[in-house]
Design an enzyme around this catalytic site. Structure first.
Site, short mmCIF file in Angstrom:
data_model
loop_
_atom_site.label_atom_id
_atom_site.label_comp_id
_atom_site.label_asym_id
_atom_site.label_seq_id
_atom_site.Cartn_x
_atom_site.Cartn_y
_atom_site.Cartn_z
N GLU A 16 32.26 49.03 23.77
CA GLU A 16 33.62 48.73 24.20
C GLU A 16 34.65 49.11 23.16
OE1 GLU A 16 34.14 44.53 24.85
OE2 GLU A 16 35.85 44.83 26.17
N CYS A 54 47.57 44.52 34.41
CA CYS A 54 49.02 44.60 34.46
C CYS A 54 49.60 43.24 34.08
CB CYS A 54 49.57 45.00 35.82
SG CYS A 54 49.00 46.60 36.36
N GLU A 90 24.70 41.70 24.84
CA GLU A 90 26.08 41.48 24.44
C GLU A 90 26.43 42.37 23.24
OE1 GLU A 90 28.63 40.43 25.58
OE2 GLU A 90 29.96 39.84 23.98
N LYS A 104 29.55 45.05 23.27
CA LYS A 104 30.66 44.92 22.32
C LYS A 104 30.85 46.21 21.54
CE LYS A 104 32.24 42.17 23.06
NZ LYS A 104 32.42 41.00 23.88
N ARG A 114 46.73 42.94 28.93
CA ARG A 114 46.42 43.07 30.35
C ARG A 114 46.50 44.51 30.85
NH1 ARG A 114 46.66 38.14 32.86
NH2 ARG A 114 46.78 39.20 34.87
N ASN A 143 51.52 43.10 40.12
CA ASN A 143 50.16 43.07 39.56
C ASN A 143 49.21 42.86 40.72
OD1 ASN A 143 47.85 42.70 38.02
ND2 ASN A 143 48.31 40.54 37.61
N GLY A 144 48.28 43.78 40.92
CA GLY A 144 47.33 43.66 42.02
C GLY A 144 47.17 45.00 42.73
N TRP A 203 48.25 48.81 33.87
CA TRP A 203 46.90 49.38 33.80
C TRP A 203 46.74 50.12 35.13
CZ3 TRP A 203 42.21 49.44 36.35
CH2 TRP A 203 41.11 49.85 35.61
N HIS A 225 8.29 52.01 27.67
CA HIS A 225 8.11 52.47 29.04
C HIS A 225 9.09 53.58 29.39
CE1 HIS A 225 5.10 49.45 29.84
NE2 HIS A 225 5.88 48.57 29.24
N LYS A 262 42.17 43.34 29.66
CA LYS A 262 41.43 42.10 29.46
C LYS A 262 41.09 41.40 30.77
CE LYS A 262 40.63 38.35 26.48
NZ LYS A 262 39.30 38.83 26.13
O1 M6R Z 1 37.77 37.14 32.18
P1 M6R Z 1 36.30 37.35 32.44
O2 M6R Z 1 35.45 36.55 31.52
O3 M6R Z 1 35.93 37.11 33.87
O4 M6R Z 1 36.05 38.86 32.13
C1 M6R Z 1 34.80 39.44 32.37
C2 M6R Z 1 34.67 40.76 31.66
O5 M6R Z 1 35.64 41.65 32.13
C3 M6R Z 1 34.82 40.61 30.15
O6 M6R Z 1 33.91 39.69 29.63
C4 M6R Z 1 34.60 41.97 29.46
O7 M6R Z 1 33.30 42.38 29.62
C5 M6R Z 1 34.99 41.85 27.98
N1 M6R Z 1 36.11 42.70 27.71
C6 M6R Z 1 33.90 42.23 27.06
O8 M6R Z 1 34.28 42.07 25.73
#
Ligand code: M6R
Length: 610
Positions: free
Chosen positions: A490, A2, A483, A487, A27, A103-104, A79, A506, A605
């Site tokens: 996502e 948010c 990673e 990516k 956000r 926000n929260g 969000w 395995h 984010k």
């Molecule tokens: O702000 P942060 O680095 O703590 O966020 C952690 C994860 O939410 C963040 O890295 C998330 O996995 C990314 N969107 C991946 O691209």
């Protein structure tokens, strides 16, 4: 999660707030709303909200022509946590004389709701936020400060609030707990926002509203009070990046721009920490003592940041010979960790506000561990909570998919590994200098990899049609595979898994059939032939193989469908190039699938909720 903006000043509040919300859309982007003050003594606060993106709100606002330009208001991009994505659940929420954005999460909203119901007060939405508005209103007898303070004493959870009281339309109030909120005053007026990017068009100087304080904004000043009513003067922070850094700058997506920004981001992050060719954290006030007498290091983080931690483990164990565990923060916070004053807990976070990582830091501190944060956002909560902080200097990362924040985190992992090894006399100054120089040089290799965009775009022609994709690697390459898989999932919405290459047989190899794409990273000398054997195994089961190796390896072309060759380089630094490759593969696959790269579905984010 948010985004919130509040503004009161001499300019069109609707325009300032909606532009701010567009900048904060990373956000959360499932609904948006605004409340602004108008010249109507009966209904001075007008609320407009809608589901969908901020642009829906901008379009809806065109239907509302006001007699005079509104000069104050509050806005929100959501969000959803409590209550579905509906207009009624969108913020702002209003009850009695109180209108607010939040926000929260208010964790005890059910109990509070039951108490309010006994007084015949019922919410219209399914949100925790409306309950907060009702609680504040129940304490309001004309003194906003008292009402907010009393409400905060009973509200449990996390919050940043911007509040308008209908009988005080010339003021905005704000407070926060475990949720970010910055404020700034300049010639255009007074602002509060979740993040400086929302107001960077107007000012580069801001302050973080401290917890247990209340800010009162008028058009020409901001006054901050502690809960005893004393005036507090917060420290001003100046951002050293330009507004252009928060715009797309000609790129089609923020993600693409941020991939290209990585070489500069890495240099900006490591240069201030290299003194006479050696890693040095003295300008960060991180003393060498922090790294002495350690029995154990725990790296805790989420998502991409956690993957940077996986790589950090390999590097620190290799050079500093200290056992390192990498704990997912959401698990760590509810575990019973075996840590004490001889444990260093390193928390990695781009935003510095991830709720689980923050809780992990608090737990670590309560158990006596030393804490070091690696954080991108200046003055963020995780940075403030930790004993020490090393800021990464990636600049604002807007795309939800993390790219440059990851590679700068990696670069600090290398410097930390070398530094601890030096302190323990396991790495001579000469060797450390040599390693550090290689780290700097790897930035050029990263640049060369960024120029491989055409080749990587071509490769994704096949990937875009896949239902499942596997990433393989060993050692540093396994961390990279993890990673890569995240990516891709996502932003392309293609199912994917990362496997330590030797583990596939395995169980998971049963999923490898004709044309299933397997992306194999084989850039580590000591396990190169092992990964190639694993590639042969999947190849003989029909896999469509994309193989990544360093330049100079003689690869049997029948082994793979595509061979990606990294620049000639030291194996230790291939993660910087491999990162670019995995980012491009995900990015181009999502683009080919015509998806919203920067704002993938269901995500936000900053994950400020559990
Ligand atoms: O702000 P942060 O680095 O703590 O966020 C952690 C994860 O939410 C963040 O890295 C998330 O996995 C990314 N969107 C991946 O691209």
């Amino acid at each position: 999660m948010c985004g919130i903006v509040g503004y009161i000043g001499n300019t069109d509040a609707r325009q300032i707030i909606t532009c701010g919300l567009l900048a904060l859309e990373y956000r959360g982007y499932d609904s948006a709303g605004i409340a602004y003050c108008i010249n109507d003594s009966l209904n001075p606060v007008k609320i407009v909200k809608t589901t969908g993106k901020v642009m829906n709100l901008v379009n809806k606002l065109e239907q509302y022509n006001e007699d005079s330009v509104p000069l104050s208001g509050i806005g929100h991009t959501r969000w959803a946590t409590h209550g579905g994505v509906t207009e009624v659940n969108s913020h702002p929420h209003s009850y009695g004389r109180v209108t607010l954005i939040h926000n929260g999460i208010i964790e005890n909203y059910r109990e509070l709701s039951d108490i309010l119901a006994k007084d015949g007060k019922f919410p219209v939405s399914q949100t925790d936020t409306e309950i907060a508005a009702m609680v504040i209103d129940s304490y309001y007898e004309g003194d906003a400060f008292e009402a907010i303070k009393k409400a905060c004493e009973v509200l449990e959870g996390s919050y940043s609030f911007c509040i308008i009281f209908s009988d005080q339309p010339d003021k905005i109030y704000a407070t926060r707990k475990n949720s970010p909120l910055i404020a700034a005053n300049c010639s255009t007026g007074s602002f509060v926002a979740s993040d400086i990017v929302a107001i960077i068009d107007y000012t580069k100087d801001y302050f973080i509203l401290p917890e247990n304080h209340i800010a009162k904004l008028t058009s020409d000043s901001i006054t901050v009070y502690d809960y005893f009513g004393n005036i507090f003067t917060p420290e001003t922070i100046h951002v050293n990046w330009d507004i252009a850094a928060a715009k797309k700058g000609g790129y089609e997506h923020f993600m693409l721009k941020e991939i290209h920004e990585q070489p500069d981001a890495v240099i900006n992050t490591i240069s201030p920490r290299i003194v006479k060719g050696l890693p040095d954290f003295s300008s960060d006030n991180v003393p060498d003592d922090l790294f002495k007498n350690l029995n154990r290091i725990v790296i805790t983080a989420c998502g991409t940041a956690m993957h940077a931690g996986m790589l950090g483990k390999v590097m620190i164990e290799k050079y500093a010979r200290i056992p390192v565990s990498v704990d997912i923060a959401s698990e760590f916070r509810y575990s019973d960790p075996i840590i004490d004053e001889h444990t260093l807990v390193i928390a990695i976070s781009q935003s510095g506000e991830t709720a689980d990582t923050l809780a992990a830091v608090k737990l670590a501190k309560s158990l006596g561990a030393r804490t070091l944060a690696i954080v991108n956002v200046k003055g963020s909560i995780i940075a403030l909570e930790s004993d020490y902080v090393l800021y990464t200097h990636a600049g604002p990362e807007i795309s939800v998919a993390s790219t440059k924040a990851y590679t700068v985190q990696l670069s600090l992992m290398y410097l930390i590994a070398y530094k601890i090894a030096m302190i323990k006399n396991l790495l001579s100054d000469n060797d450390a200098r040599c390693r550090t120089e290689c780290l700097i040089n790897s930035v050029d290799d990263m640049k060369a990899t960024i120029n491989m965009d055409q080749e990587l775009f071509y490769i994704t022609k096949k990937l875009k049609k896949a239902d499942n994709i596997f990433y393989l690697g060993r050692g540093l390459d396994y961390a990279i595979a993890c990673e890569g898989s995240l990516k891709l999932k996502e932003i392309s919405y293609i199912h994917s898994e990362a496997y330590a290459a030797g583990e596939l047989k395995h169980g998971t190899i049963s999923l490898i059939t004709d044309n299933v794409p397997v992306i194999a990273f084989a850039t580590q000398d000591n396990v190169y032939s092992k990964v190639i054997s694993n590639v042969v195994e999947v190849r003989s089961r029909g896999a469509y193989v994309i193989l990544v190796t360093k330049s100079g390896e003689h690869v049997d072309t029948s082994l793979c469908d595509h061979h990606i060759t990294l620049p000639k380089m030291d194996e230790e630094f291939t993660p910087f190039c491999n990162a670019v490759i995995l980012q491009y593969l995900a990015y181009f696959t999502a683009v080919r699938r015509d998806l919203n790269v920067d704002q993938p579905r269901n995500l936000a984010k900053s994950v400020t909720v559990e």
